[in-house]
Design an enzyme around this catalytic site. Structure first.
Site, mmCIF file in Angstrom:
data_model
loop_
_atom_site.group_PDB
_atom_site.id
_atom_site.type_symbol
_atom_site.label_atom_id
_atom_site.label_comp_id
_atom_site.label_asym_id
_atom_site.label_seq_id
_atom_site.Cartn_x
_atom_site.Cartn_y
_atom_site.Cartn_z
ATOM 1 N N CYS A 2 0.867 -1.181 0.000
ATOM 2 C CA CYS A 2 0.000 0.000 0.000
ATOM 3 C C CYS A 2 0.901 1.227 0.000
ATOM 4 C CB CYS A 2 -0.852 0.006 1.259
ATOM 5 S SG CYS A 2 -1.737 -1.534 1.501
ATOM 6 N N ARG A 27 1.430 1.792 -6.042
ATOM 7 C CA ARG A 27 1.683 0.805 -4.975
ATOM 8 C C ARG A 27 0.420 0.058 -4.585
ATOM 9 N NH1 ARG A 27 6.447 1.721 -2.232
ATOM 10 N NH2 ARG A 27 5.618 0.593 -0.452
ATOM 11 N N TRP A 74 -3.711 -1.894 -1.342
ATOM 12 C CA TRP A 74 -3.714 -3.142 -2.096
ATOM 13 C C TRP A 74 -4.160 -4.178 -1.077
ATOM 14 C CZ3 TRP A 74 -1.345 -7.921 -1.663
ATOM 15 C CH2 TRP A 74 -1.491 -8.759 -2.765
ATOM 16 N N ASN A 98 0.842 -0.194 6.050
ATOM 17 C CA ASN A 98 1.266 -1.024 4.922
ATOM 18 C C ASN A 98 1.983 -2.215 5.526
ATOM 19 O OD1 ASN A 98 2.078 -2.122 2.505
ATOM 20 N ND2 ASN A 98 3.879 -0.802 2.326
ATOM 21 N N GLY A 99 1.517 -3.441 5.199
ATOM 22 C CA GLY A 99 2.159 -4.640 5.748
ATOM 23 C C GLY A 99 1.106 -5.631 6.175
ATOM 24 N N GLU A 478 9.240 -14.400 -19.691
ATOM 25 C CA GLU A 478 8.927 -12.974 -19.499
ATOM 26 C C GLU A 478 7.772 -12.561 -20.401
ATOM 27 O OE1 GLU A 478 9.499 -10.906 -17.348
ATOM 28 O OE2 GLU A 478 9.097 -8.962 -18.224
ATOM 29 N N LYS A 482 4.302 -10.986 -19.017
ATOM 30 C CA LYS A 482 3.807 -9.684 -19.502
ATOM 31 C C LYS A 482 2.379 -9.815 -20.019
ATOM 32 C CE LYS A 482 6.631 -6.760 -18.391
ATOM 33 N NZ LYS A 482 6.965 -7.636 -17.347
ATOM 34 N N GLU A 485 -0.081 -10.437 -17.027
ATOM 35 C CA GLU A 485 -0.326 -9.338 -16.064
ATOM 36 C C GLU A 485 -0.947 -8.121 -16.731
ATOM 37 O OE1 GLU A 485 3.114 -7.614 -14.153
ATOM 38 O OE2 GLU A 485 4.385 -8.040 -15.843
ATOM 39 N N HIS A 501 6.978 -33.320 -23.404
ATOM 40 C CA HIS A 501 6.846 -33.997 -22.087
ATOM 41 C C HIS A 501 5.545 -33.615 -21.397
ATOM 42 C CE1 HIS A 501 10.910 -35.406 -22.580
ATOM 43 N NE2 HIS A 501 11.300 -34.170 -22.860
ATOM 44 N N LYS A 600 2.938 -2.165 -7.848
ATOM 45 C CA LYS A 600 4.283 -2.042 -8.399
ATOM 46 C C LYS A 600 5.345 -2.599 -7.460
ATOM 47 C CE LYS A 600 7.356 -0.775 -11.347
ATOM 48 N NZ LYS A 600 7.459 -1.580 -12.573
HETATM 49 C C1 AGP Z 1 6.926 -7.383 -13.459
HETATM 50 O O1 AGP Z 1 6.266 -7.016 -14.676
HETATM 51 C C2 AGP Z 1 5.982 -7.575 -12.328
HETATM 52 N N1 AGP Z 1 5.261 -6.380 -12.074
HETATM 53 C C3 AGP Z 1 6.584 -8.223 -11.112
HETATM 54 O O2 AGP Z 1 6.802 -9.566 -11.445
HETATM 55 C C4 AGP Z 1 7.920 -7.642 -10.569
HETATM 56 O O3 AGP Z 1 8.955 -7.911 -11.470
HETATM 57 C C5 AGP Z 1 8.241 -8.349 -9.247
HETATM 58 O O4 AGP Z 1 7.207 -8.037 -8.335
HETATM 59 C C6 AGP Z 1 9.591 -7.936 -8.656
HETATM 60 O O5 AGP Z 1 9.571 -6.567 -8.354
HETATM 61 P P1 AGP Z 1 10.984 -5.840 -8.011
HETATM 62 O O6 AGP Z 1 11.808 -5.929 -9.260
HETATM 63 O O7 AGP Z 1 10.612 -4.430 -7.657
HETATM 64 O O8 AGP Z 1 11.604 -6.594 -6.871
#
Ligand code: AGP
Length: 605
Positions: A2, A27, A74, A98-99, A478, A482, A485, A501, A600
């Site tokens: 958050c 966040r 969040w 936050n936590g 990756e 992408k 998400e 497999h 983020k």
């Molecule tokens: C990446 O597109 C994602 N938003 C997520 O996987 C991110 O890479 C992951 O949470 C790690 O974040 P950081 O690099 O800030 O540690």
């Protein structure tokens, strides 16, 4: 993950709180709220949804007051509705958090058994009730100290008091919290990004720190109530790079600024005249390093997989990789001659920070590769290698991923040379090839129009597969991440050699399969795997650097990236998969910068 803001001022604070919450939305954006002290009362306003909803509420029903706190959420405990939104207030105290308070159920039962009632499903409200009860017998500071002793788990807190309208108390264990200083006001915030529009003077709380903040004074204590001092950092002035300019959204800006950010990153580390890399003061003498251990989450973990291939190719070092949330609970065999490298864009990811903490407890040497040198992970590492990508606001990581890759590649070259695993010619040639990267990335970005058309193939698909071998395998992972998400469509990333497999069972008529196959030692084998997919009706979208026209009626789309040093090709192949996910999400009208359910910086485990 958050976002928290607190402001103590000699003027009304609600507008600045709202503006800071807008910067903190990356966040978390499930709900928002604020509380101020005005006319000796706690004035609380909350909403489910985005900060703009809160702004509309305040427009209709303004809240005054020269001291206040704000929060974007969040959801961890309790659905994202107005009741569970922060702040959580009683008639004498208001709290933003936050936590995760891991013993909140137990504390809640204990308080309920004393006849105390709760309105929300959150763990945070337990903190509010505990402080409210303690305030009946003690000062705000002692009430907070007493409450903190009862909490298990992680917290960054902002707390205001009806009876003390000039102070905000902040406290930190496991989730980031910072203090900002200005002439006529002071600030509390989750990170410097939320504060830098108001000040460039920042201090960071560490775990076990508490602060008392008024408009003209800030004091720090540890949880044992001992006064402490905190360093004041002067932030670099990169305000302009934190705006999206003419771009539709931050992700578009961050994709298209990659040639520039990579050029900046390379220039930070490479001396092109001397053909050398300016990386020194290794925490372990390079020739004594026994093994490299690379740890990260999500996209940052994918950069670790790519780097494993590079370290194995360029150095004689043994390399281990792990996902941070696994590493931190494994029975790791630590070795003082291993170098433990933590990759994190935000530098605040809870699992990565905890994995780093585990290394520190075992007295081994650590390095962090981060985008924020003021972050917790950076400040807790023995050695920091910044990626110089500038603030990355889009939740889906793009330019930071490429920055991580470039720094890891540069580090592998420096280690290879310093340990005499590669000769001067290889070293110099590799450095020269790095100079070509920005222009090659510009060429890759020109594939956007074709990719925009390609994106339509995904709209009605049940899912998709991304396949690659060797250095292309983590790029396949990756690409799948992408797409997931950003567009919320199911996608699998897989080593191409693994299809037979089991995953081949997923292939059916028309299923989009993205095959990432540069002309490297795996090319022919990947083409064979591609034939297995074509034979079962898969629709091939092919990404390569191969010059030869691969005329094949079974390839629905071909995207070509420029040829470059084979070891650098994965960096180029990343651009088409970023653009693909972006355009599929656009077609689906998804929120590009703030995808649902995500945030983020994942500062909770
Ligand atoms: C990446 O597109 C994602 N938003 C997520 O996987 C991110 O890479 C992951 O949470 C790690 O974040 P950081 O690099 O800030 O540690």
């Amino acid at each position: 993950m958050c976002g928290i803001i607190g402001i103590a001022s000699n003027k009304s604070v609600s507008t600045n709180i709202i503006n800071s919450l807008k910067k903190l939305e990356y966040r978390g954006y499930d709900s928002a709220g604020l509380a101020t002290i005005y006319n000796n009362e706690i004035n609380e306003k909350k909403c489910s949804g985005r900060v703009e909803e809160l702004e509309k509420i305040l427009f209709k029903n303004p809240t005054d007051g020269n001291l206040g706190i704000g929060h974007v959420r969040w959801a961890t405990h309790g659905v994202p509705n107005i009741i569970n939104a922060h702040p959580h207030s009683s008639d004498v105290v208001s709290v933003v958090h936050n936590g995760i308070i891991e013993n909140s159920n137990e504390l809640k039962k204990e308080l309920e058994s004393k006849g105390l009632n709760f309105k929300s499903q959150t763990d945070t409200e337990v903190i509010t009730i505990l402080i409210t009860e303690a305030l009946k017998k003690m000062t705000p500071l002692n009430a907070v100290f007493q409450t903190l002793q009862k909490l298990k788990g992680s917290f960054a807190l902002g707390i205001i008091f009806k009876s003390h309208r000039d102070i905000i108390i902040g406290a930190r264990r496991g989730s980031p919290l910072a203090v900002g200083y200005s002439k006529e006001e002071n600030y509390l915030g989750s990170d410097s990004y939320a504060l830098k529009s108001m000040t460039n003077k920042i201090s960071y709380l560490d775990d076990g720190d508490l602060c008392i903040l008024s408009k003209d004074k800030v004091e720090f204590y540890d949880f044992e109530q001992k006064k402490i001092n905190k360093k004041v950092y002067i932030l670099s002035d990169d305000k302009n790079t934190a705006e999206k300019g003419d771009y539709k959204n931050f992700m578009a800006k961050e994709i298209f600024e990659q040639p520039t950010t990579i050029k900046t990153c390379v220039n930070e580390y490479v001396d092109n005249l001397k053909k050398d890399i300016n990386i020194y003061n290794f925490p372990i003498e390079p020739k004594k390093i026994n093994k490299i251990v690379l740890v990260g989450c999500g996209t940052a973990y994918h950069s670790c997989i790519v780097a494993k291939y590079w370290f194995e190719e360029i150095t004689s070092l043994d390399v281990e990789i792990d996902i941070a949330s696994e590493f931190r609970y494994r029975k790791v065999k630590f070795n003082i001659n291993n170098l433990y490298i933590f990759v994190s864009q935000s530098g605040e990811t809870a699992d990565t920070a905890a994995a780093l903490e585990l290394c520190k407890k075992n007295n081994v040497k650590t390095c962090s590769i981060v985008n924020s040198v003021e972050s917790t992970i950076a400040r807790n590492s023995d050695w920091v290698l910044p990626i110089h990508a500038g603030p990355e606001i889009g939740v889906a990581s793009t330019k930071a991923f490429l920055g991580q890759l470039v720094v890891l590649y540069i580090l592998s070259l420096k280690l290879g040379k310093t340990r005499n695993d590669i000769n001067q010619t290889t070293y110099s040639t590799s450095i020269t090839n790095l100079e070509k990267l920005p222009d090659s990335l510009k060429e890759c970005l020109k594939t956007e129009n074709r990719i925009q058309v390609m994106a339509k193939e995904f709209l009605d698909a049940k899912g998709s597969m991304f396949l690659g071998r060797g250095l292309s395998f983590p790029i396949a992972l990756e690409g799948a991440l992408k797409l997931k998400e950003l567009s919320y469509l199911h996608a699998e990333g897989y080593p191409a050699g693994e299809m037979k497999h089991g995953p081949l069972a997923l292939i059916e008529e028309g299923l989009p399969v993205i095959v990432i196959a540069p002309k490297d030692k795996y090319f022919e084998k990947t083409i064979s795997n591609m034939q297995e997919v074509i034979a079962r009706g898969g629709k091939i979208l092919f990404i390569t650097d191969h010059k030869k026209e691969l005329i094949n009626e079974n390839i629905r789309f071909g995207i070509r990236v420029p040829t470059i040093d084979k070891l650098l090709t994965p960096i180029l192949l990343t651009i088409p998969i970023q653009l693909l996910a972006y355009h599929v999400a656009l077609l689906k009208n998804c929120d590009i910068d703030k995808p649902r359910n995500l945030a983020k910086s994942v500062t909770v485990e």
